[in-house]
Every structure is written in structure tokens, then in C-alpha cells.
Design a protein around this motif. Structure first.
Motif, PDB file in Angstrom:
ATOM      1  N   MET A 154       0.848  -1.189   0.000  1.00  0.00           N
ATOM      2  CA  MET A 154       0.000   0.000   0.000  1.00  0.00           C
ATOM      3  C   MET A 154       0.881   1.236   0.000  1.00  0.00           C
ATOM      4  SD  MET A 154      -2.534  -1.101   3.096  1.00  0.00           S
ATOM      5  CE  MET A 154      -1.166  -1.045   4.249  1.00  0.00           C
ATOM      6  N   THR A 155       0.385   2.312  -0.589  1.00  0.00           N
ATOM      7  CA  THR A 155       1.086   3.589  -0.510  1.00  0.00           C
ATOM      8  C   THR A 155       0.107   4.667  -0.054  1.00  0.00           C
ATOM      9  OG1 THR A 155       0.673   4.128  -2.834  1.00  0.00           O
ATOM     10  CG2 THR A 155       2.741   2.989  -2.333  1.00  0.00           C
ATOM     11  N   TRP A 156       0.672   5.688   0.584  1.00  0.00           N
ATOM     12  CA  TRP A 156      -0.102   6.851   1.011  1.00  0.00           C
ATOM     13  C   TRP A 156       0.846   8.035   1.096  1.00  0.00           C
ATOM     14  CZ3 TRP A 156       1.077   2.679   4.061  1.00  0.00           C
ATOM     15  CH2 TRP A 156       1.849   2.906   5.198  1.00  0.00           C
ATOM     16  N   LEU A 157       0.279   9.232   1.090  1.00  0.00           N
ATOM     17  CA  LEU A 157       1.092  10.437   1.180  1.00  0.00           C
ATOM     18  C   LEU A 157       1.125  10.932   2.612  1.00  0.00           C
ATOM     19  CD1 LEU A 157       0.058  12.518  -1.973  1.00  0.00           C
ATOM     20  CD2 LEU A 157       2.166  11.224  -1.600  1.00  0.00           C
ATOM     21  N   SER A 158       2.325  11.242   3.090  1.00  0.00           N
ATOM     22  CA  SER A 158       2.514  11.821   4.413  1.00  0.00           C
ATOM     23  C   SER A 158       3.461  13.000   4.269  1.00  0.00           C
ATOM     24  CB  SER A 158       3.112  10.780   5.369  1.00  0.00           C
ATOM     25  OG  SER A 158       3.423  11.369   6.608  1.00  0.00           O
ATOM     26  N   GLU A 159       2.953  14.191   4.548  1.00  0.00           N
ATOM     27  CA  GLU A 159       3.725  15.429   4.404  1.00  0.00           C
ATOM     28  C   GLU A 159       4.341  15.541   3.015  1.00  0.00           C
ATOM     29  OE1 GLU A 159       6.484  15.673   7.659  1.00  0.00           O
ATOM     30  OE2 GLU A 159       4.897  15.546   9.155  1.00  0.00           O
ATOM     31  N   GLY A 160       3.536  15.179   2.009  1.00  0.00           N
ATOM     32  CA  GLY A 160       3.956  15.297   0.618  1.00  0.00           C
ATOM     33  C   GLY A 160       4.851  14.183   0.124  1.00  0.00           C
ATOM     34  N   GLU A 161       5.230  13.267   0.979  1.00  0.00           N
ATOM     35  CA  GLU A 161       6.094  12.148   0.600  1.00  0.00           C
ATOM     36  C   GLU A 161       5.273  10.878   0.492  1.00  0.00           C
ATOM     37  OE1 GLU A 161       9.513  12.246   0.094  1.00  0.00           O
ATOM     38  OE2 GLU A 161       9.376  14.423   0.301  1.00  0.00           O
ATOM     39  N   GLU A 162       5.569  10.066  -0.544  1.00  0.00           N
ATOM     40  CA  GLU A 162       4.888   8.782  -0.675  1.00  0.00           C
ATOM     41  C   GLU A 162       5.506   7.774   0.285  1.00  0.00           C
ATOM     42  OE1 GLU A 162       3.112   6.840  -4.446  1.00  0.00           O
ATOM     43  OE2 GLU A 162       5.113   5.949  -4.194  1.00  0.00           O
ATOM     44  N   VAL A 163       4.665   7.117   1.052  1.00  0.00           N
ATOM     45  CA  VAL A 163       5.087   6.110   2.020  1.00  0.00           C
ATOM     46  C   VAL A 163       4.474   4.782   1.607  1.00  0.00           C
ATOM     47  CG1 VAL A 163       5.043   5.422   4.453  1.00  0.00           C
ATOM     48  CG2 VAL A 163       5.114   7.852   3.853  1.00  0.00           C
ATOM     49  N   SER A 164       5.245   3.705   1.738  1.00  0.00           N
ATOM     50  CA  SER A 164       4.709   2.374   1.480  1.00  0.00           C
ATOM     51  C   SER A 164       4.824   1.549   2.749  1.00  0.00           C
ATOM     52  CB  SER A 164       5.461   1.684   0.338  1.00  0.00           C
ATOM     53  OG  SER A 164       6.790   1.410   0.722  1.00  0.00           O
ATOM     54  N   LEU A 165       4.113   0.464   2.778  1.00  0.00           N
ATOM     55  CA  LEU A 165       4.110  -0.389   3.963  1.00  0.00           C
ATOM     56  C   LEU A 165       5.527  -0.823   4.327  1.00  0.00           C
ATOM     57  CD1 LEU A 165       2.484  -1.982   6.083  1.00  0.00           C
ATOM     58  CD2 LEU A 165       2.319  -3.832   4.421  1.00  0.00           C
ATOM     59  N   THR A 166       6.233  -1.429   3.396  1.00  0.00           N
ATOM     60  CA  THR A 166       7.559  -1.959   3.726  1.00  0.00           C
ATOM     61  C   THR A 166       8.625  -0.882   3.839  1.00  0.00           C
ATOM     62  OG1 THR A 166       7.876  -2.502   1.388  1.00  0.00           O
ATOM     63  CG2 THR A 166       7.117  -4.278   2.838  1.00  0.00           C
ATOM     64  N   SER A 167       8.348   0.335   3.358  1.00  0.00           N
ATOM     65  CA  SER A 167       9.331   1.412   3.530  1.00  0.00           C
ATOM     66  C   SER A 167       9.417   1.846   4.990  1.00  0.00           C
ATOM     67  CB  SER A 167       8.998   2.618   2.643  1.00  0.00           C
ATOM     68  OG  SER A 167       7.884   3.335   3.148  1.00  0.00           O
ATOM     69  N   LEU A 168       8.457   1.409   5.809  1.00  0.00           N
ATOM     70  CA  LEU A 168       8.497   1.734   7.230  1.00  0.00           C
ATOM     71  C   LEU A 168       9.613   0.979   7.945  1.00  0.00           C
ATOM     72  CD1 LEU A 168       4.659   1.706   7.986  1.00  0.00           C
ATOM     73  CD2 LEU A 168       6.118   3.705   7.623  1.00  0.00           C
ATOM     74  N   GLY A 169      10.084  -0.121   7.345  1.00  0.00           N
ATOM     75  CA  GLY A 169      11.226  -0.854   7.879  1.00  0.00           C
ATOM     76  C   GLY A 169      10.975  -1.526   9.218  1.00  0.00           C
TER      77      GLY A 169
END
Length: 196
Positions: free
Chosen positions: A63-78
Motif C-alpha cells: 500500500m502507498t499513502w502520502l505523508s507530508e507530501g512524501e509517498e510512504v509504502s508499507l515496507t518502507s516503514l522498515g
């Protein structure tokens, strides 16, 4: 709605687990309410997702979503493990599960657990006050995309809450449908397994 509540009650009598039909209050179209449309946003709207068969051992949808203008993905959370919980503000068992999710985030956050709640409420405007009043301190996402909701909730017959425990790579370790206090130990055991 009354028949759905009665059905939930009878399921509870038989299994001891309460759940709600995700169709209550669900949206009939695929439009998303962006968090920027809500005053003081405390959640993010899912902007894209990949497909999954939602089986144990399979990858959870990316999944992706925008947080403070940045795209975040599930696994990018580490994270070392994830809990993904599908819920709605109008779902009683979902509300009962929230303190347990907060507790798990508190107890295992230092070990790398990330808890994400995904609201399937039709109206995202109800979320900020609900998040504040329930002291939800984990990541909250929102979606009304019927394709995504149907895919992730189909293993549990469309009921909520549905809770997925994932490992660090985003693979499904275990899933749970509904919630009852007796499930707390099972969910915690799945988290401990995912963290190993």
C-alpha cells in the motif's frame, strides 16, 4: 443493520468472537476522501495498492499513502513486524480491540512492531474526533476503495475487524476475524512469532 447486529450476537454466542459486516456504512463508489479535506488530519488515505491472494505466507498488498507530501509504502516503514487492522468507527468489536492494539504497540514498538489501523468508514470526517477520543497513537489509514476492501476482507467473509500479523518482509503470518478478549493471547503470540 438490526439483522446484522443480531447475526453478530449469534456468532458471538457460538464462537465467543464478535464481528461486524463491513457493508454497514460502506461506500458504494470508489472515491477517496483525502486527509487534506479534513481539518487537523490524523490519518492518511491509501492512494494505491497491489493485489494479493491474502493467504498465510503470501505478501500483504503493498500500500502507498502520502505523508507530508512524501509517498510512504508499507515496507518502507522498515518494521520487524506489522499488525494491520481493518475497522470502522461504527463497529463495536472494532472499538473493543483498539485498546489492545495500543497496548501491543506500546509493548512491542521498541522491538520493531508497527501497528496500522485501516478505517473503512464511508465518511472520513468522523475519524479525527474518534482517533483523539480513543487515544489511537498508531498509524491510521483510510480507504473506501471497494476493490481493495473486498480483496483484503474476503478471507473473513467481509467481516470486521480483520487483523493481519505480518513479518518484516510483509508476508502474512496469521490473520484473525472478529475480536474477543480471548483472542488477545493468540494475537500476541503471532506478533512474537513474526518478530523472531
Amino acid at each position: 443493520m438490526r439483522s446484522a447486529l443480531l447475526l453478530s450476537f449469534f456468532v458471538f454466542l457460538i464462537t465467543g468472537v464478535l464481528n461486524c459486516s463491513s457493508s454497514q456504512g460502506s461506500n458504494t463508489n470508489n472515491t477517496e476522501t483525502t486527509s487534506s479535506e479534513v481539518e487537523n488530519p490524523q490519518f492518511f488515505t491509501i492512494s494505491s495498492f497491489t493485489n494479493s491472494d491474502m493467504k498465510t505466507g503470501s505478501n500483504f498488498p503493498q500500500m502507498t499513502w502520502l505523508s507530508e507530501g512524501e509517498e510512504v509504502s508499507l515496507t518502507s516503514l522498515g518494521a520487524n513486524a506489522y499488525i494491520i487492522d481493518f475497522w470502522a468507527t461504527w463497529c463495536g468489536p472494532c472499538r473493543v480491540e483498539i485498546p489492545h492494539l495500543i497496548s501491543l504497540q506500546d509493548d512491542y514498538g521498541d522491538e520493531g512492531l508497527v501497528v496500522i489501523g485501516i478505517s473503512v468508514d464511508e465518511n472520513a470526517n468522523v475519524l479525527p474526533a474518534f482517533i483523539t477520543s480513543n487515544k489511537i497513537d498508531y498509524i491510521t489509514l483510510h480507504t473506501t476503495n471497494n476493490d481493495f476492501i473486498s480483496m483484503v476482507l474476503s478471507p473473513g467473509g467481509g467481516a470486521i475487524p480483520q487483523t493481519y500479523v505480518l513479518d518484516s518482509t510483509g508476508k502474512i503470518v496469521k490473520s484473525f476475524v472478529g475480536f474477543s478478549p480471548s483472542m488477545k493471547g493468540e494475537i500476541e503470540a503471532a506478533v512474537e512469532s513474526a518478530l523472531q
